[in-house]
Write a protein that holds these residues in place. Structure first.
Motif, PDB file in Angstrom:
ATOM      1  N   ALA A 186       0.834  -1.205   0.000  1.00  0.00           N
ATOM      2  CA  ALA A 186       0.000   0.000   0.000  1.00  0.00           C
ATOM      3  C   ALA A 186       0.870   1.256   0.000  1.00  0.00           C
ATOM      4  N   LEU A 189       2.307   1.958  -3.291  1.00  0.00           N
ATOM      5  CA  LEU A 189       1.283   2.463  -4.216  1.00  0.00           C
ATOM      6  C   LEU A 189       0.783   3.854  -3.810  1.00  0.00           C
ATOM      7  N   ARG A 191      -0.811   4.581  -1.169  1.00  0.00           N
ATOM      8  CA  ARG A 191      -2.177   4.396  -0.677  1.00  0.00           C
ATOM      9  C   ARG A 191      -2.132   4.026   0.798  1.00  0.00           C
ATOM     10  N   CYS A 196      -7.259  -0.185   0.447  1.00  0.00           N
ATOM     11  CA  CYS A 196      -6.830  -1.067  -0.643  1.00  0.00           C
ATOM     12  C   CYS A 196      -7.506  -2.432  -0.566  1.00  0.00           C
ATOM     13  N   ASN A 197      -7.621  -3.062  -1.718  1.00  0.00           N
ATOM     14  CA  ASN A 197      -8.058  -4.457  -1.804  1.00  0.00           C
ATOM     15  C   ASN A 197      -6.898  -5.284  -2.357  1.00  0.00           C
ATOM     16  N   GLN A 214      -9.983  -3.589   2.265  1.00  0.00           N
ATOM     17  CA  GLN A 214      -9.832  -2.329   2.983  1.00  0.00           C
ATOM     18  C   GLN A 214      -9.340  -2.542   4.421  1.00  0.00           C
ATOM     19  N   LYS A 315     -12.579  -6.479  -7.641  1.00  0.00           N
ATOM     20  CA  LYS A 315     -11.931  -5.182  -7.395  1.00  0.00           C
ATOM     21  C   LYS A 315     -10.650  -5.414  -6.594  1.00  0.00           C
ATOM     22  N   ASP A 317      -6.594  -4.442  -6.152  1.00  0.00           N
ATOM     23  CA  ASP A 317      -5.547  -3.469  -6.463  1.00  0.00           C
ATOM     24  C   ASP A 317      -4.223  -4.157  -6.794  1.00  0.00           C
ATOM     25  N   ALA A 343      -5.105  -8.818 -11.634  1.00  0.00           N
ATOM     26  CA  ALA A 343      -4.482  -7.579 -11.141  1.00  0.00           C
ATOM     27  C   ALA A 343      -2.972  -7.696 -11.273  1.00  0.00           C
TER      28      ALA A 343
END
Length: 374
Positions: A186, A189, A191, A196-197, A214, A315, A317, A343
């Motif tokens: 994370a 990224l 983030r 995040c997922n 998350q 979904k 990431d 992904a």
């Protein structure tokens, strides 16, 4: 309890600022070794793996009986490296098999130690981490913690349903390393982990694949005793009907079957080794059976990642691959070719559990995180 040093500012002026330095001992017991480390704040000052011979381990019928000799070996190693026990601010032990817990840093309590001594929730070498940390810390009158034990449970109600009311799915996985690499990814990224997922696959002696929604691991295979991919020493999920037949065949005892599932399964059963490096060598020597079994393990990991993608409703990431087997580019490649459409793939070979344990303890000592009670 903290040592303080005085640091001059960058301009070498007479003004000094006080900075707390926390010296933390980390204890991470494995089946045949005990890793120890010393951290001063976020800087690792020492790390050592203390290996325990098969002859020594076999003297004890239960894991709990090993704690005194392992503790003495830790003390001897610290003395050898001129680390004074009185200089420690805290001790952090690897969390073992306890009741389901939230993610975080926990103060090792009397109740926790008693339950680990009794093996109330199962026997595992990681149980020794909290026991040894507690005994040493009590003598020194400093705090002792565990961080993100293997029983971290953030599963959603849907994920607990097994199909048989008498049995509920459990969350037992490599929580410490999965959480650590997820936070690392994370950050890379730019983030926040909580936004995040991720799908995280920890590939070690056991294999766990978790769906991180998350900041919560909402679904994960029980990597200890019977779900998900087979691994270097575990069977993973098995055909139920055939397993039931074996249970009542009279060919194996209860204890023998448990050892077949956890310890003597997977690569160990097929190829008589739990070392991925040995399997790599066999494949390079054109051993076709070794290649088939190794590819089958990668195939099952990919299937588990695909299932986690459905949990996250597509979904995702990133897919994070970590653990010892992540050092093998071929093995990672076999997984990548099946799941890269989901992904991007991020690979963190090995594990950084010692740092994760240290940072969990440090965050509490510095008042940056709340200490949880058991």
């Amino acid at each position: 309890m903290a040592r303080k040093i005085s640091l001059s500012n960058a301009n070498s002026e007479t003004l000094h600022q006080e900075m707390e330095i926390f010296r933390i001992l980390i204890i991470n017991p494995g089946s045949t070794s005990t890793k120890i480390a010393i951290f001063e704040n976020d800087q690792q000052m020492m790390e050592k793996v203390l290996y325990h011979s098969t002859e020594k381990i076999s003297q004890y019928s239960h894991i709990i009986q090993q704690y005194e000799f392992r503790m003495q070996e830790i003390i001897n190693e610290l003395q050898k490296n001129k680390i004074e026990l009185s200089s420690l601010s805290a001790i952090v032990g690897r969390g073992g098999l306890l009741k389901p817990l939230q993610s975080g840093t926990y103060l090792i309590s009397k109740t926790m130690v008693e339950e680990l001594h009794l093996g109330r929730y199962g026997e595992h070498a990681s149980n020794l981490g909290a026991i040894i940390a507690s005994e040493l810390a009590n003598k020194l009158k400093i705090p002792a913690y565990i961080v993100d034990p293997v029983v971290v449970d953030e599963m959603e109600p849907l994920a607990r349903i097994s199909g048989m009311p008498e049995i509920q799915r459990k969350s037992i996985f490599h929580a410490l390393n999965q959480k650590a690499v997820a936070r690392k990814a994370a950050a890379e990224l730019n983030r926040n982990y909580d936004n995040c997922n991720f799908i995280v696959a920890h590939l070690g002696g056991g294999i766990s694949v978790g769906a991180h929604l998350q900041g919560r691991v909402v679904d994960v295979n029980n990597a200890l005793d019977g779900e998900g991919p087979f691994s270097p020493e575990r069977t993973g999920g098995l055909p139920i009907g055939d397993l039931v037949e074996l249970c009542f065949s009279g060919k194996v005892t209860n204890e023998e079957l448990k050892r077949k599932i956890n310890g003597q399964g997977g690569l160990a059963a097929y190829l008589q080794t739990n070392d991925g490096r040995v399997v790599e060598k066999l494949i390079k020597e054109d051993n076709q059976e070794a290649k088939l079994i190794y590819q089958a393990m990668a195939y099952q990991v990919a299937k588990e990642i695909g299932m986690c993608a459905t949990v996250l409703k597509g979904k995702v990431d990133a897919i994070i691959i970590t653990g010892g087997l992540a050092h093998d580019a071929s093995f990672v490649g076999w997984i990548d070719e099946r799941v890269s459409f989901i992904a991007k793939i991020i690979v963190y070979p090995g594990e950084d559990e010692m740092s994760a344990l240290a940072m969990g303890g440090l965050s509490v000592l510095k008042g940056e995180a709340s200490l949880k009670a058991y």
